[in-house]
Write a protein that holds these residues in place. Structure first.
Motif, PDB file in Angstrom:
ATOM      1  N   SER A  54      25.912  42.937  36.311  1.00  0.00           N
ATOM      2  CA  SER A  54      25.104  42.234  37.315  1.00  0.00           C
ATOM      3  C   SER A  54      25.873  41.963  38.603  1.00  0.00           C
ATOM      4  O   SER A  54      25.277  41.639  39.635  1.00  0.00           O
ATOM      5  N   LEU A  55      27.211  42.064  38.540  1.00  0.00           N
ATOM      6  CA  LEU A  55      28.039  41.839  39.730  1.00  0.00           C
ATOM      7  C   LEU A  55      28.406  43.134  40.439  1.00  0.00           C
ATOM      8  O   LEU A  55      29.222  43.122  41.363  1.00  0.00           O
ATOM      9  N   HIS A  56      27.820  44.242  40.015  1.00  0.00           N
ATOM     10  CA  HIS A  56      28.108  45.528  40.655  1.00  0.00           C
ATOM     11  C   HIS A  56      27.200  45.707  41.870  1.00  0.00           C
ATOM     12  O   HIS A  56      26.322  46.566  41.917  1.00  0.00           O
ATOM     13  N   GLU A  57      27.417  44.853  42.850  1.00  0.00           N
ATOM     14  CA  GLU A  57      26.672  44.882  44.104  1.00  0.00           C
ATOM     15  C   GLU A  57      27.658  44.969  45.260  1.00  0.00           C
ATOM     16  O   GLU A  57      28.839  44.630  45.089  1.00  0.00           O
ATOM     17  N   PRO A  58      27.197  45.398  46.452  1.00  0.00           N
ATOM     18  CA  PRO A  58      28.123  45.536  47.593  1.00  0.00           C
ATOM     19  C   PRO A  58      28.922  44.276  47.906  1.00  0.00           C
ATOM     20  O   PRO A  58      30.123  44.345  48.165  1.00  0.00           O
ATOM     21  N   MET A  59      28.261  43.097  47.850  1.00  0.00           N
ATOM     22  CA  MET A  59      28.963  41.854  48.187  1.00  0.00           C
ATOM     23  C   MET A  59      30.155  41.628  47.256  1.00  0.00           C
ATOM     24  O   MET A  59      31.245  41.253  47.687  1.00  0.00           O
ATOM     25  N   PHE A  60      29.963  41.876  45.953  1.00  0.00           N
ATOM     26  CA  PHE A  60      31.029  41.650  44.984  1.00  0.00           C
ATOM     27  C   PHE A  60      32.060  42.784  45.015  1.00  0.00           C
ATOM     28  O   PHE A  60      33.217  42.583  44.646  1.00  0.00           O
ATOM     29  N   PHE A  61      31.632  43.957  45.467  1.00  0.00           N
ATOM     30  CA  PHE A  61      32.583  45.056  45.680  1.00  0.00           C
ATOM     31  C   PHE A  61      33.582  44.677  46.767  1.00  0.00           C
ATOM     32  O   PHE A  61      34.801  44.848  46.606  1.00  0.00           O
ATOM     33  N   PHE A  62      33.081  44.118  47.874  1.00  0.00           N
ATOM     34  CA  PHE A  62      33.978  43.665  48.947  1.00  0.00           C
ATOM     35  C   PHE A  62      34.836  42.490  48.478  1.00  0.00           C
ATOM     36  O   PHE A  62      36.005  42.371  48.866  1.00  0.00           O
ATOM     37  N   LEU A  63      34.270  41.642  47.649  1.00  0.00           N
ATOM     38  CA  LEU A  63      35.023  40.513  47.111  1.00  0.00           C
ATOM     39  C   LEU A  63      36.178  40.994  46.224  1.00  0.00           C
ATOM     40  O   LEU A  63      37.272  40.424  46.257  1.00  0.00           O
ATOM     41  N   ALA A  64      35.933  42.065  45.447  1.00  0.00           N
ATOM     42  CA  ALA A  64      37.003  42.652  44.624  1.00  0.00           C
ATOM     43  C   ALA A  64      38.099  43.231  45.509  1.00  0.00           C
ATOM     44  O   ALA A  64      39.293  43.101  45.204  1.00  0.00           O
ATOM     45  N   MET A  65      37.714  43.845  46.615  1.00  0.00           N
ATOM     46  CA  MET A  65      38.699  44.354  47.575  1.00  0.00           C
ATOM     47  C   MET A  65      39.530  43.217  48.164  1.00  0.00           C
ATOM     48  O   MET A  65      40.755  43.327  48.293  1.00  0.00           O
ATOM     49  N   LEU A  66      38.849  42.112  48.491  1.00  0.00           N
ATOM     50  CA  LEU A  66      39.544  40.957  49.054  1.00  0.00           C
ATOM     51  C   LEU A  66      40.536  40.378  48.046  1.00  0.00           C
ATOM     52  O   LEU A  66      41.674  40.023  48.411  1.00  0.00           O
ATOM     53  N   ALA A  67      40.126  40.300  46.782  1.00  0.00           N
ATOM     54  CA  ALA A  67      41.009  39.775  45.731  1.00  0.00           C
ATOM     55  C   ALA A  67      42.234  40.672  45.549  1.00  0.00           C
ATOM     56  O   ALA A  67      43.364  40.177  45.391  1.00  0.00           O
ATOM     57  N   THR A  68      42.029  41.984  45.588  1.00  0.00           N
ATOM     58  CA  THR A  68      43.154  42.930  45.442  1.00  0.00           C
ATOM     59  C   THR A  68      44.130  42.787  46.602  1.00  0.00           C
ATOM     60  O   THR A  68      45.357  42.742  46.405  1.00  0.00           O
TER      61      THR A  68
END
Length: 313
Positions: A54-68
């Motif tokens: 359910s978190l495989h959306e663009p907003m959470f994709f960018f959030l994963a990039m930010l966390a990395t």
């Protein structure tokens, strides 16, 4: 041989926080706690985004990039800071110094670009809700990632070569806890005007342009939100932007304060500036997962579910 050693120095000395040597061991404790929180928080965030469909959306994709990127930013500086404060390990090799400098500046520029991409994501979601999935397709996301990484790499890599061309025949003592471009360049006895101008133009071309575009995006978003007829719809739209705005303020406000303090705050003690610079690279990576965990209901629900499952096992 002397000239060769000038252009290829074996190492530099990072003095830590001048004037506070007696308190180094105590200063290291909060930085260690903050770093552990940053690693645990961002790794948990990445795990949740990876395993929850359910978190495989663009907003959470960018959030994963930010966390990395936040993990890279804090790991590039804090472990060396702790070894300096606790173990007295002040020496850093020339190649190690260049590597630390590259990842420090690279992750900063990447972070700024990700915040811009997240602003574009909110703009598309609020202004074009029916076309959101067709605008931010997987192909578009891949192109955005390549452009973010490519831009950051291409503007920061020249810093490495601008330093490698300089002779370091005099002092090799850096009055700081980590290596940064201009701080290392000032140790050279050669003309560093190119380094200074390039170091000035890169933030202007990248970070300042990102800030302007983010401001434009949110101006359009706010205009679209206040044109909505329903009060509930306005509140829902604004709540989706709350966590992003908090992260933007945590990222840019200390950065601009630090720049102003270094340029104009000549009366500010150097150890205060160094402490602030270290807090800047340590605190935002630790707080970003907390902000998104508190203000984003999907992440909050999955986080509670994850720990409730662990307790029942």
């Amino acid at each position: 041989m002397y000239n060769l050693s000038c252009y290829n120095p074996s190492s530099f000395i990072l003095v830590g926080i001048p004037g506070l040597e007696k308190f180094h061991s105590w200063i290291g404790i909060p930085f260690c706690v903050i770093y552990v929180l940053a690693v645990v928080g961002n790794c948990t965030l990445l795990y949740l985004i990876a395993v929850e469909h359910s978190l495989h959306e663009p907003m959470f994709f960018f959030l994963a990039m930010l966390a990395t990127t936040d993990l890279v930013l804090s790991t590039a500086t804090v472990p060396k800071l702790l070894s300096n404060l606790w173990l007295g390990s002040q020496e850093i090799t020339f190649s190690g110094c260049l590597t630390q400098m590259f990842f420090l500046h690279f992750s900063f520029v990447v972070d700024s670009a990700i915040l811009l991409a997240m602003a574009f994501d909110r703009y598309a979601a609020i202004c074009f809700p029916l076309r959101y999935t067709t605008i931010l397709t997987p192909r578009v996301l891949i192109k955005l990632v390549v452009s973010i990484v490519g831009r950051s790499f291409s503007v920061i890599l020249p810093d490495v070569f601008l330093l490698k061309r300089l002779p370091f025949c005099g002092t090799r003592i850096i009055p700081h806890t980590y290596c940064e471009h201009i701080g290392v360049a000032r140790l050279s006895s050669a003309d560093i005007s190119v380094n200074i101008w390039y170091g000035f133009s890169v933030p202007l071309m990248t970070v300042m342009s990102d800030v302007i575009l983010i401001a434009v995006s949110y101006t359009i978003i706010l205009r679209a939100v206040f044109q909505l007829s329903s009060q509930g719809a306005r509140q829902k739209a604004l709540s989706t932007c709350g966590s992003h705005v908090c992260v933007i303020l945590m990222f840019y406000t200390p950065a601009f304060f630090s720049i102003i303090a270094h340029r104009f705050g000549h009366s500010v003690p150097r150890n205060v500036l160094i402490l602030f610079a270290n807090l800047y690279v340590a605190i935002p990576p630790a707080l970003n997962p907390v902000v998104y965990g508190v203000k984003t209901k999907q992440i909050q629900d999955k986080f509670i579910l994850l720990f409730s499952l662990k307790k029942t096992q």
